[in-house]
Design a protein around this motif. Structure first.
Motif, mmCIF file in Angstrom:
data_model
loop_
_atom_site.group_PDB
_atom_site.id
_atom_site.type_symbol
_atom_site.label_atom_id
_atom_site.label_comp_id
_atom_site.label_asym_id
_atom_site.label_seq_id
_atom_site.Cartn_x
_atom_site.Cartn_y
_atom_site.Cartn_z
ATOM 1 N N THR A 3 0.848 -1.182 0.000
ATOM 2 C CA THR A 3 0.000 0.000 0.000
ATOM 3 C C THR A 3 0.886 1.235 0.000
ATOM 4 O OG1 THR A 3 -1.645 -1.201 1.281
ATOM 5 C CG2 THR A 3 -1.862 1.185 1.229
ATOM 6 N N TYR A 4 0.512 2.219 -0.795
ATOM 7 C CA TYR A 4 1.265 3.474 -0.799
ATOM 8 C C TYR A 4 0.346 4.635 -1.145
ATOM 9 C CZ TYR A 4 1.683 2.561 -5.881
ATOM 10 O OH TYR A 4 1.435 2.280 -7.206
ATOM 11 N N SER A 5 0.720 5.809 -0.632
ATOM 12 C CA SER A 5 0.000 7.063 -0.890
ATOM 13 C C SER A 5 1.033 8.091 -1.329
ATOM 14 C CB SER A 5 -0.718 7.557 0.368
ATOM 15 O OG SER A 5 -1.657 6.625 0.797
ATOM 16 N N PRO A 6 1.327 8.147 -2.616
ATOM 17 C CA PRO A 6 2.410 9.019 -3.073
ATOM 18 C C PRO A 6 2.038 10.501 -3.051
ATOM 19 C CG PRO A 6 1.320 8.013 -4.942
ATOM 20 C CD PRO A 6 0.696 7.418 -3.707
ATOM 21 N N ASN A 7 3.056 11.335 -2.798
ATOM 22 C CA ASN A 7 2.848 12.776 -2.951
ATOM 23 C C ASN A 7 2.672 13.055 -4.444
ATOM 24 O OD1 ASN A 7 5.391 13.164 -4.243
ATOM 25 N ND2 ASN A 7 6.417 13.337 -2.277
ATOM 26 N N PRO A 8 2.274 14.255 -4.839
ATOM 27 C CA PRO A 8 2.001 14.529 -6.262
ATOM 28 C C PRO A 8 3.178 14.229 -7.200
ATOM 29 C CG PRO A 8 1.059 16.256 -4.925
ATOM 30 C CD PRO A 8 1.867 15.390 -3.990
ATOM 31 N N ALA A 9 4.397 14.513 -6.772
ATOM 32 C CA ALA A 9 5.555 14.252 -7.642
ATOM 33 C C ALA A 9 5.728 12.752 -7.882
ATOM 34 C CB ALA A 9 6.819 14.850 -7.033
ATOM 35 N N TRP A 10 5.609 11.953 -6.831
ATOM 36 C CA TRP A 10 5.714 10.499 -6.990
ATOM 37 C C TRP A 10 4.511 9.963 -7.768
ATOM 38 C CZ3 TRP A 10 9.448 7.053 -6.636
ATOM 39 C CH2 TRP A 10 10.569 7.314 -5.855
ATOM 40 N N ALA A 11 3.328 10.496 -7.501
ATOM 41 C CA ALA A 11 2.119 10.000 -8.166
ATOM 42 C C ALA A 11 2.256 10.109 -9.679
ATOM 43 C CB ALA A 11 0.895 10.766 -7.677
ATOM 44 N N LYS A 12 2.785 11.221 -10.136
ATOM 45 C CA LYS A 12 2.968 11.417 -11.577
ATOM 46 C C LYS A 12 3.928 10.374 -12.153
ATOM 47 C CE LYS A 12 4.151 14.937 -14.953
ATOM 48 N NZ LYS A 12 4.552 16.320 -15.175
ATOM 49 N N ARG A 13 4.999 10.085 -11.428
ATOM 50 C CA ARG A 13 5.993 9.110 -11.889
ATOM 51 C C ARG A 13 5.467 7.681 -11.840
ATOM 52 N NH1 ARG A 13 11.007 10.691 -8.284
ATOM 53 N NH2 ARG A 13 11.935 8.872 -9.264
ATOM 54 N N LEU A 14 4.596 7.382 -10.892
ATOM 55 C CA LEU A 14 4.110 6.019 -10.695
ATOM 56 C C LEU A 14 2.807 5.723 -11.410
ATOM 57 C CD1 LEU A 14 4.811 5.649 -6.875
ATOM 58 C CD2 LEU A 14 6.241 4.911 -8.786
ATOM 59 N N ASP A 15 2.198 6.723 -11.982
ATOM 60 C CA ASP A 15 0.891 6.584 -12.613
ATOM 61 C C ASP A 15 0.833 5.428 -13.604
ATOM 62 O OD1 ASP A 15 -1.790 7.409 -12.917
ATOM 63 O OD2 ASP A 15 -1.237 8.411 -14.795
ATOM 64 N N HIS A 16 1.850 5.267 -14.398
ATOM 65 C CA HIS A 16 1.824 4.205 -15.432
ATOM 66 C C HIS A 16 1.995 2.799 -14.860
ATOM 67 C CE1 HIS A 16 6.188 4.367 -14.977
ATOM 68 N NE2 HIS A 16 6.218 3.213 -15.589
ATOM 69 N N LEU A 17 2.420 2.660 -13.593
ATOM 70 C CA LEU A 17 2.613 1.334 -13.013
ATOM 71 C C LEU A 17 1.316 0.600 -12.784
ATOM 72 C CD1 LEU A 17 5.413 1.932 -10.354
ATOM 73 C CD2 LEU A 17 5.648 1.287 -12.756
ATOM 74 N N ASN A 18 0.226 1.336 -12.681
ATOM 75 C CA ASN A 18 -1.063 0.705 -12.393
ATOM 76 C C ASN A 18 -1.860 0.380 -13.651
ATOM 77 O OD1 ASN A 18 -0.563 0.935 -9.622
ATOM 78 N ND2 ASN A 18 -1.283 3.037 -9.642
ATOM 79 N N ASP A 19 -1.270 0.593 -14.808
ATOM 80 C CA ASP A 19 -1.983 0.305 -16.064
ATOM 81 C C ASP A 19 -2.067 -1.185 -16.325
ATOM 82 O OD1 ASP A 19 -2.204 3.004 -16.395
ATOM 83 O OD2 ASP A 19 -0.525 3.155 -17.790
#
Length: 152
Positions: free
Chosen positions: A136-152
């Motif tokens: 489980t993770y709750s990324p800050n906006p900078a991490w969220a943008k970088r990790l967005d494609h991992l959940n595709d």
């Protein structure tokens, strides 16, 4: 912040996630790996390191050495197991504060840092389940943008 929860029934699923995660890591990145013993923190770290350094490399747990370092083409990786530390100052005696700025840091037992964990770190919480592991993770906006494609 959006919370993402992932379920990994097999260690190969954890390895696949770690390999994907390794593609977005850069010098100065810190991942804080929390969770009980046996929850998958070391398996994740080992898979990130192998993805970045080479699949055949031996990646021992740094439980007794506290830190294992690895060289990649882009950065040094610091794999730290802080379980045996008794005070946050001990982490900085290892040079961890400098590594936070220049290396990719994978930190197991980040609670041992107290309030000294980097504010831009990504925390992954691992949990052992009867039929696998969860992250489980709750990324800050900078991490969220970088990790967005991992959940595709």
């Amino acid at each position: 912040m959006t919370t993402t929860s992932l379920f990994f029934p097999l260690e190969s699923d954890t390895q696949r996630f770690a390999a994907q995660m390794s593609t977005v890591l850069a010098p100065g990145d810190t991942i804080l790996l929390s969770g009980d013993i046996g929850a998958g923190k070391s398996a994740f770290s080992r898979a990130v390191i192998r993805a970045m350094v080479g699949a055949e490399i031996d990646v021992p747990s740094p439980t007794f050495t506290l830190v294992q370092t690895y060289e990649t083409e882009t950065a040094e990786i610091w794999h730290c197991d802080l379980y045996r530390l008794t005070h946050p100052d001990e982490a900085f005696e290892l040079g961890l504060d400098e590594a936070f700025e220049t290396a990719i840091c994978l930190i197991e037992w980040p609670d041992r840092l107290g309030n000294d964990a980097p504010s831009n770190a990504l925390t992954l919480h691992f949990q052992a389940l009867e039929n696998g592991h969860s992250v489980t993770y709750s990324p800050n906006p900078a991490w969220a943008k970088r990790l967005d494609h991992l959940n595709d």
